[in-house]
Design a protein around this motif. Structure first.
Motif, PDB file in Angstrom:
ATOM      1  N   LEU A  37       0.878  -1.174   0.000  1.00  0.00           N
ATOM      2  CA  LEU A  37       0.000   0.000   0.000  1.00  0.00           C
ATOM      3  C   LEU A  37       0.912   1.220   0.000  1.00  0.00           C
ATOM      4  CD1 LEU A  37      -2.650  -1.025   2.684  1.00  0.00           C
ATOM      5  CD2 LEU A  37      -2.752  -1.356   0.222  1.00  0.00           C
ATOM      6  N   HIS A  38       0.664   2.154  -0.891  1.00  0.00           N
ATOM      7  CA  HIS A  38       1.632   3.238  -1.059  1.00  0.00           C
ATOM      8  C   HIS A  38       1.040   4.631  -0.861  1.00  0.00           C
ATOM      9  CE1 HIS A  38       5.599   4.501  -2.305  1.00  0.00           C
ATOM     10  NE2 HIS A  38       5.056   5.368  -3.129  1.00  0.00           N
ATOM     11  N   TRP A  39      -0.191   4.866  -1.284  1.00  0.00           N
ATOM     12  CA  TRP A  39      -0.799   6.192  -1.140  1.00  0.00           C
ATOM     13  C   TRP A  39      -2.307   6.040  -1.078  1.00  0.00           C
ATOM     14  CZ3 TRP A  39      -4.241   7.091  -4.963  1.00  0.00           C
ATOM     15  CH2 TRP A  39      -4.042   6.470  -6.187  1.00  0.00           C
ATOM     16  N   PHE A  40      -2.970   7.109  -0.644  1.00  0.00           N
ATOM     17  CA  PHE A  40      -4.432   7.121  -0.670  1.00  0.00           C
ATOM     18  C   PHE A  40      -4.945   8.504  -1.040  1.00  0.00           C
ATOM     19  CE2 PHE A  40      -3.798   8.667   3.627  1.00  0.00           C
ATOM     20  CZ  PHE A  40      -4.849   9.543   3.826  1.00  0.00           C
ATOM     21  N   GLU A  41      -6.170   8.535  -1.544  1.00  0.00           N
ATOM     22  CA  GLU A  41      -6.846   9.778  -1.924  1.00  0.00           C
ATOM     23  C   GLU A  41      -8.287   9.683  -1.431  1.00  0.00           C
ATOM     24  OE1 GLU A  41      -8.491  11.833  -6.058  1.00  0.00           O
ATOM     25  OE2 GLU A  41      -7.100  10.153  -6.148  1.00  0.00           O
ATOM     26  N   VAL A  42      -8.745  10.689  -0.706  1.00  0.00           N
ATOM     27  CA  VAL A  42     -10.124  10.703  -0.224  1.00  0.00           C
ATOM     28  C   VAL A  42     -11.046  11.049  -1.388  1.00  0.00           C
ATOM     29  CG1 VAL A  42     -11.772  11.818   1.327  1.00  0.00           C
ATOM     30  CG2 VAL A  42      -9.453  11.313   2.126  1.00  0.00           C
ATOM     31  N   VAL A  43     -12.034  10.184  -1.619  1.00  0.00           N
ATOM     32  CA  VAL A  43     -12.970  10.361  -2.721  1.00  0.00           C
ATOM     33  C   VAL A  43     -14.297  10.935  -2.220  1.00  0.00           C
ATOM     34  CG1 VAL A  43     -14.240   9.147  -4.537  1.00  0.00           C
ATOM     35  CG2 VAL A  43     -11.916   8.438  -3.971  1.00  0.00           C
ATOM     36  N   GLU A  44     -14.763  10.447  -1.069  1.00  0.00           N
ATOM     37  CA  GLU A  44     -16.067  10.860  -0.566  1.00  0.00           C
ATOM     38  C   GLU A  44     -16.107  10.731   0.957  1.00  0.00           C
ATOM     39  OE1 GLU A  44     -19.231   8.406  -2.079  1.00  0.00           O
ATOM     40  OE2 GLU A  44     -20.700   9.991  -1.789  1.00  0.00           O
ATOM     41  N   THR A  45     -16.770  11.657   1.592  1.00  0.00           N
ATOM     42  CA  THR A  45     -16.969  11.601   3.037  1.00  0.00           C
ATOM     43  C   THR A  45     -18.459  11.736   3.321  1.00  0.00           C
ATOM     44  OG1 THR A  45     -14.831  12.676   3.401  1.00  0.00           O
ATOM     45  CG2 THR A  45     -16.346  12.640   5.253  1.00  0.00           C
ATOM     46  N   ARG A  46     -18.964  10.830   4.148  1.00  0.00           N
ATOM     47  CA  ARG A  46     -20.374  10.853   4.524  1.00  0.00           C
ATOM     48  C   ARG A  46     -20.475  10.704   6.036  1.00  0.00           C
ATOM     49  NH1 ARG A  46     -19.903   7.560   0.355  1.00  0.00           N
ATOM     50  NH2 ARG A  46     -19.779   5.690   1.615  1.00  0.00           N
ATOM     51  N   GLY A  47     -21.605  11.088   6.571  1.00  0.00           N
ATOM     52  CA  GLY A  47     -21.841  10.911   7.992  1.00  0.00           C
ATOM     53  C   GLY A  47     -23.299  10.630   8.281  1.00  0.00           C
ATOM     54  N   LEU A  48     -23.534  10.014   9.405  1.00  0.00           N
ATOM     55  CA  LEU A  48     -24.890   9.727   9.867  1.00  0.00           C
ATOM     56  C   LEU A  48     -25.194  10.645  11.042  1.00  0.00           C
ATOM     57  CD1 LEU A  48     -27.423   7.903   9.794  1.00  0.00           C
ATOM     58  CD2 LEU A  48     -26.243   6.382  11.381  1.00  0.00           C
ATOM     59  N   ILE A  54     -23.443  14.019  15.057  1.00  0.00           N
ATOM     60  CA  ILE A  54     -22.799  13.037  14.176  1.00  0.00           C
ATOM     61  C   ILE A  54     -22.607  11.762  14.969  1.00  0.00           C
ATOM     62  CG2 ILE A  54     -20.728  12.465  12.867  1.00  0.00           C
ATOM     63  CD1 ILE A  54     -20.345  15.512  12.480  1.00  0.00           C
ATOM     64  N   SER A  55     -23.154  10.661  14.451  1.00  0.00           N
ATOM     65  CA  SER A  55     -23.022   9.399  15.172  1.00  0.00           C
ATOM     66  C   SER A  55     -22.098   8.412  14.455  1.00  0.00           C
ATOM     67  CB  SER A  55     -24.392   8.749  15.380  1.00  0.00           C
ATOM     68  OG  SER A  55     -24.964   8.409  14.136  1.00  0.00           O
ATOM     69  N   HIS A  56     -21.833   8.654  13.165  1.00  0.00           N
ATOM     70  CA  HIS A  56     -21.002   7.712  12.421  1.00  0.00           C
ATOM     71  C   HIS A  56     -20.400   8.407  11.207  1.00  0.00           C
ATOM     72  CE1 HIS A  56     -20.407   3.320  12.708  1.00  0.00           C
ATOM     73  NE2 HIS A  56     -19.949   3.468  11.490  1.00  0.00           N
ATOM     74  N   TRP A  57     -19.150   8.080  10.905  1.00  0.00           N
ATOM     75  CA  TRP A  57     -18.451   8.595   9.728  1.00  0.00           C
ATOM     76  C   TRP A  57     -18.231   7.458   8.745  1.00  0.00           C
ATOM     77  CZ3 TRP A  57     -17.167  13.654   9.106  1.00  0.00           C
ATOM     78  CH2 TRP A  57     -17.226  14.467  10.243  1.00  0.00           C
ATOM     79  N   GLN A  58     -18.296   7.767   7.449  1.00  0.00           N
ATOM     80  CA  GLN A  58     -17.958   6.817   6.396  1.00  0.00           C
ATOM     81  C   GLN A  58     -17.124   7.570   5.366  1.00  0.00           C
ATOM     82  OE1 GLN A  58     -21.193   5.087   4.139  1.00  0.00           O
ATOM     83  NE2 GLN A  58     -20.873   3.136   5.165  1.00  0.00           N
ATOM     84  N   VAL A  59     -15.937   7.032   5.065  1.00  0.00           N
ATOM     85  CA  VAL A  59     -15.036   7.693   4.125  1.00  0.00           C
ATOM     86  C   VAL A  59     -14.609   6.699   3.051  1.00  0.00           C
ATOM     87  CG1 VAL A  59     -12.872   8.943   3.842  1.00  0.00           C
ATOM     88  CG2 VAL A  59     -14.183   9.232   5.943  1.00  0.00           C
ATOM     89  N   THR A  60     -14.790   7.101   1.790  1.00  0.00           N
ATOM     90  CA  THR A  60     -14.347   6.274   0.667  1.00  0.00           C
ATOM     91  C   THR A  60     -13.017   6.822   0.176  1.00  0.00           C
ATOM     92  OG1 THR A  60     -16.618   5.774   0.070  1.00  0.00           O
ATOM     93  CG2 THR A  60     -14.941   5.428  -1.637  1.00  0.00           C
ATOM     94  N   ILE A  61     -12.050   5.919   0.003  1.00  0.00           N
ATOM     95  CA  ILE A  61     -10.715   6.298  -0.442  1.00  0.00           C
ATOM     96  C   ILE A  61     -10.290   5.433  -1.623  1.00  0.00           C
ATOM     97  CG2 ILE A  61      -9.968   7.169   1.804  1.00  0.00           C
ATOM     98  CD1 ILE A  61      -8.454   4.553   2.252  1.00  0.00           C
ATOM     99  N   LYS A  62      -9.446   5.999  -2.465  1.00  0.00           N
ATOM    100  CA  LYS A  62      -8.733   5.224  -3.470  1.00  0.00           C
ATOM    101  C   LYS A  62      -7.356   4.936  -2.880  1.00  0.00           C
ATOM    102  CE  LYS A  62     -10.856   6.959  -7.665  1.00  0.00           C
ATOM    103  NZ  LYS A  62     -10.612   7.656  -8.933  1.00  0.00           N
ATOM    104  N   VAL A  63      -6.891   3.709  -3.015  1.00  0.00           N
ATOM    105  CA  VAL A  63      -5.590   3.330  -2.489  1.00  0.00           C
ATOM    106  C   VAL A  63      -4.717   2.852  -3.645  1.00  0.00           C
ATOM    107  CG1 VAL A  63      -4.356   1.763  -0.945  1.00  0.00           C
ATOM    108  CG2 VAL A  63      -6.572   2.669  -0.263  1.00  0.00           C
ATOM    109  N   GLY A  64      -3.506   3.357  -3.710  1.00  0.00           N
ATOM    110  CA  GLY A  64      -2.551   2.922  -4.718  1.00  0.00           C
ATOM    111  C   GLY A  64      -1.698   1.798  -4.159  1.00  0.00           C
TER     112      GLY A  64
END
Length: 69
Positions: A37-48, A54-64
């Protein structure tokens, strides 16, 4: 400096603590089965939101992932 080739995968981490913790959870879990695993990029951030907080976080990332030589 040598040239590298990377494969990208998309992961979604979740956490009750923070968006940073959601990212760390995704990377920690992926590192159990993936190498280089070498790098990451945040694509999307969501929360509940529950009870106006705020009770919960969800983060989508791309990983190289570096392709092994």
């Amino acid at each position: 400096m040598s040239d590298h080739v990377y494969k990208q995968i998309e992961l979604t981490g979740s956490s009750k603590v923070s968006s940073d913790d959601a990212i760390r959870c995704a990377i920690a879990r992926a590192s159990k089965t993936l190498r280089y695993l070498h790098w990451f990029e945040v694509v999307e951030t969501r929360g509940l939101i529950e009870n106006d907080q705020i009770s919960h976080w969800q983060v989508t990332i791309k990983v190289g992932i570096r392709i092994d030589d």
